[in-house]
Design a protein around this motif. Structure first.
Motif, PDB file in Angstrom:
ATOM      1  N   HIS A  76       0.850  -1.203   0.000  1.00  0.00           N
ATOM      2  CA  HIS A  76       0.000   0.000   0.000  1.00  0.00           C
ATOM      3  C   HIS A  76       0.884   1.251   0.000  1.00  0.00           C
ATOM      4  N   HIS A 108       1.083   5.500  -2.007  1.00  0.00           N
ATOM      5  CA  HIS A 108       0.460   6.495  -2.895  1.00  0.00           C
ATOM      6  C   HIS A 108       1.566   7.162  -3.704  1.00  0.00           C
ATOM      7  N   HIS A 153      -9.227   2.314   1.973  1.00  0.00           N
ATOM      8  CA  HIS A 153      -8.817   2.545   3.356  1.00  0.00           C
ATOM      9  C   HIS A 153      -9.964   2.192   4.297  1.00  0.00           C
ATOM     10  N   HIS A 201      -4.871  -0.017   6.770  1.00  0.00           N
ATOM     11  CA  HIS A 201      -4.934   0.423   8.179  1.00  0.00           C
ATOM     12  C   HIS A 201      -5.710  -0.512   9.111  1.00  0.00           C
ATOM     13  N   ASP A 219       2.708   2.883   3.071  1.00  0.00           N
ATOM     14  CA  ASP A 219       1.734   3.974   2.978  1.00  0.00           C
ATOM     15  C   ASP A 219       2.395   5.335   2.769  1.00  0.00           C
TER      16      ASP A 219
END
Ligand SMILES: [Zn+2]
Length: 441
Positions: free
Chosen positions: A76, A78, A231, A270, A323
């Motif tokens: 995960h 971005h 998420h 998460h 993340d």
């Protein structure tokens, strides 16, 4: 095509290691060999045995005394947040509104998207991460840029354009229909092209209308073999706002459940504050809870209860991830170092074999790609990293007193970063070496 024979100390996992003495859980060769051909591992084992299977013209590369492992997997991240990482002083919702959404508006510009996609994958490779499950921005062009760069490098990556149609600035919004149409066009263009995997990516319930989650569910039904990533249950304000937006839902997980978004290829970032019912729902559906320790600490979100989730009656499938840019480091070694501390705060320990299982085979199983990556087994794709536990003066000094493989791995996790990653092979091709990064095809 010529073949390559790597020599080094090879380590690959067969299953979760219960203890540091659970030797049946991994395969370690002090003098190991890996024979690579056409991007695959065609033979693995003791060097003397593997060498016999090599043909005359084989190219031999000796990595001793370093460790050869499967490439790390980041479940995960971005990619549009490379210029958000290290932004001060906010919790999740403020952090999104103040830093992240304005930054992601820049990805309207396709050229910006291409530049950041290139630099992001460079950074992944530099840190020994050969596979990432990435969120792009809302803009179709950002996903095109990511996949084009990933395909050029022949990396096995999972990515998707985020779907978000409310509660964010105009520049990062799509609509329920355009989000569906753009996702579908990207699936047709990129999913299954070389090593590329598309993930249906509604950002999270707050930024998707019920109509959009309905459309995301429709895509999951139309393409059941695709990943879905979003998420879930990151912080208390987020949970409260979500339940306000979806008053009919029993809890946060139920929002996604209602739209058919749970399943074995569903990745939930998460999952910190889950109720027992929510954990049961994730477990029953085979969904994956993604542990993002540096991000959870940085944004003050909470402590993911790794051992509870793993050992409860209905166990959860767990992946680990950076993340970035809520996370503070691109390195999966740094990530598991922080993960170890989060688990310690919950009164438990994660032994070094368990950590390295998680970074390789564990994440490959969680992402349902273990048939291709995450091990050094014969038949696997040749995504391989070379780790040097003496990469810095401090590491070299500490290694003087490390006697076992477990100690060496723990040292790598605690003190290591991109400097400990000496070389990286992606589908058999050198992408990082002592000479630097090799980015072009
Ligand atoms: Zn995230």
């Amino acid at each position: 095509m010529t073949s390559t024979l790597l020599r080094g100390r090879t380590l690959s996992f067969l299953r979760w290691p219960e203890t540091v003495d659970d030797h049946c859980a991994w395969r370690y060769e002090d003098d190991g060999g890996l024979l690579l051909r056409d991007g695959r591992i065609v033979a693995a084992g003791a060097y003397a045995d593997v060498e016999k299977k090599a043909d005359e013209g084989v190219k031999k590369i000796d990595h001793r005394p370093h460790l050869l492992l499967p490439g790390f997997i980041d479940a995960h991240a971005h990619f549009p947040q490379m210029q958000v990482i290290a932004s001060y002083g906010a919790e999740l919702l403020d952090w999104l509104n103040t830093y992240t959404f304005p930054e992601e508006t820049k990805f309207q510009n396709a050229q910006h998207g291409r530049r950041i996609a290139r630099l992001f994958l460079d950074e992944m490779v530099r840190h020994g991460t050969t596979t990432v499950a990435a969120y792009c921005s809302v803009h179709k062009g950002s996903a095109e840029a990511f996949f084009a760069e990933s395909h050029d490098r022949n990396m096995l990556n999972i990515a998707g354009k985020v779907m978000m149609d409310r509660n964010a600035p105009e520049g990062v919004l799509d609509t329920a229909q355009s989000g569906y149409d753009d996702s579908k066009a990207l699936i047709k263009e990129w999913h299954g092209k070389g090593r590329q995997h598309y993930a249906i990516t509604p950002r999270f319930a707050i930024t998707s209308s019920p109509e959009q989650l309905e459309m995301a569910g429709a895509l999951c039904r139309e393409y059941p073999d695709l990943h879905m990533q979003t998420h879930l249950s990151e912080n208390h304000a987020e949970i409260a706002f979500t339940l306000q937006l979806y008053p009919q839902a029993r809890d946060y997980t139920d929002v996604y459940e209602r739209y058919g978004l749970l399943g074995r290829k569903s990745l939930f970032g998460h999952c910190i504050h889950l109720s027992e019912r929510e954990a049961d729902a994730l477990s029953d559906s085979g969904s994956v809870a993604v542990f993002c320790p540096t991000s959870n600490l940085f944004l003050g979100s909470g402590l993911f209860n790794y051992q509870r989730y793993r050992t409860r009656y209905k166990a959860l499938r767990i992946a680990a991830a950076t993340d970035v840019g809520g996370g503070t480091n691109y390195s999966m070694l740094r990530t598991m170092d922080e993960g170890y501390k989060v688990i310690a705060l919950n009164g438990e320990k994660l032994n070094p074999f368990q950590s390295f299982w998680q970074l390789t085979r564990g994440n490959a199983e969680a992402l349902s790609v273990v048939e291709r990556i995450g091990t050094l087994d014969q038949g696997s794709d040749a995504d391989i990293i070379v780790l040097d536990a003496r990469a810095t003066p401090a590491m070299r000094l500490r290694m003087e007193t490390a006697d076992t493989l477990a100690e060496e791995l723990f040292l790598l996790q605690t003190l290591g970063d991109d400097r400990a990653v000496r070389e990286v092979y992606v589908a058999g091709r050198v992408m990082k070496s002592d000479l630097g990064l090799n980015v072009g095809p």
